[in-house]
Design an enzyme around this catalytic site. Structure first.
Site, PDB file in Angstrom:
ATOM      1  N   CYS A  82      -2.008   1.666  -4.272  1.00  0.00           N
ATOM      2  CA  CYS A  82      -0.720   2.294  -4.549  1.00  0.00           C
ATOM      3  C   CYS A  82      -0.514   2.558  -6.033  1.00  0.00           C
ATOM      4  O   CYS A  82       0.582   2.865  -6.474  1.00  0.00           O
ATOM      5  CB  CYS A  82       0.431   1.482  -3.970  1.00  0.00           C
ATOM      6  SG  CYS A  82       0.509  -0.207  -4.555  1.00  0.00           S
ATOM      7  N   CYS A 133       0.865  -1.175   0.000  1.00  0.00           N
ATOM      8  CA  CYS A 133       0.000   0.000   0.000  1.00  0.00           C
ATOM      9  C   CYS A 133       0.905   1.230   0.000  1.00  0.00           C
ATOM     10  O   CYS A 133       2.122   1.098  -0.080  1.00  0.00           O
ATOM     11  CB  CYS A 133      -0.999  -0.010   1.160  1.00  0.00           C
ATOM     12  SG  CYS A 133      -0.304   0.173   2.801  1.00  0.00           S
ATOM     13  N   CYS A 138       3.925  -0.344  -8.214  1.00  0.00           N
ATOM     14  CA  CYS A 138       4.439  -1.702  -8.100  1.00  0.00           C
ATOM     15  C   CYS A 138       4.861  -2.237  -9.467  1.00  0.00           C
ATOM     16  O   CYS A 138       4.047  -2.265 -10.395  1.00  0.00           O
ATOM     17  CB  CYS A 138       3.359  -2.602  -7.495  1.00  0.00           C
ATOM     18  SG  CYS A 138       3.969  -4.217  -7.039  1.00  0.00           S
TER      19      CYS A 138
END
Length: 141
Positions: free
Chosen positions: A91, A17, A95
């Site tokens: 997020c 997150c 990633c």
């Protein structure tokens, strides 16, 4: 010879997150609690805070899970490489994506700045999702 996806006897799950101070820490706490040594648990944040959200700590303590000594960690490419399952929670595109990994995005409210009643709702949603994940990747034998 037909190649099938390897079945890792101990899969690694990474929860990501933004701040690694609430959602991902609660999810990691539940996964460690529910799956024990059947799963390796990692968590990280794209912009980690300096401490875990105290309301998240309180909400998890109500469940008998202590996340008070956890420390938010920065998301690294290596942590994604080392993981079999990557679960993101708000997020965005922070990633990195690698082939052969299982990715899920869990849409969950951010507990930052929320009171215990709101955080309990988020916690309970996370618990349901983690229980389903455990049933899929690390069922009891």
């Amino acid at each position: 010879m037909k190649k099938t996806a390897p079945v890792d006897p101990q899969p690694t799950v990474l929860f990501v997150c933004v701040h690694n101070a609430g959602r991902s820490q609660m999810a990691a706490g539940y996964l460690q609690h529910l799956a024990g040594d059947r799963v390796t648990v990692l968590s990280a944040g794209s912009e980690p805070r300096d401490q875990i959200n105290p309301v998240a700590i309180e909400a998890m303590a109500e469940e008998g899970i202590d996340i008070a000594n956890n420390v938010p960690k920065i998301l690294t490419v290596q942590s994604v490489v080392d993981s079999d399952v990557v679960i993101t929670m708000g997020c965005g595109d922070a990633c990195p994506i690698f082939p052969g990994k299982r990715y899920e995005d869990w849409e969950l409210d951010d507990p930052a700045g929320q009171g215990i009643d709101s955080v309990r709702v988020i916690r309970d949603d996370i618990k349901r999702r983690v229980e389903a994940l455990v049933a899929e990747i690390a069922p009891t034998r």
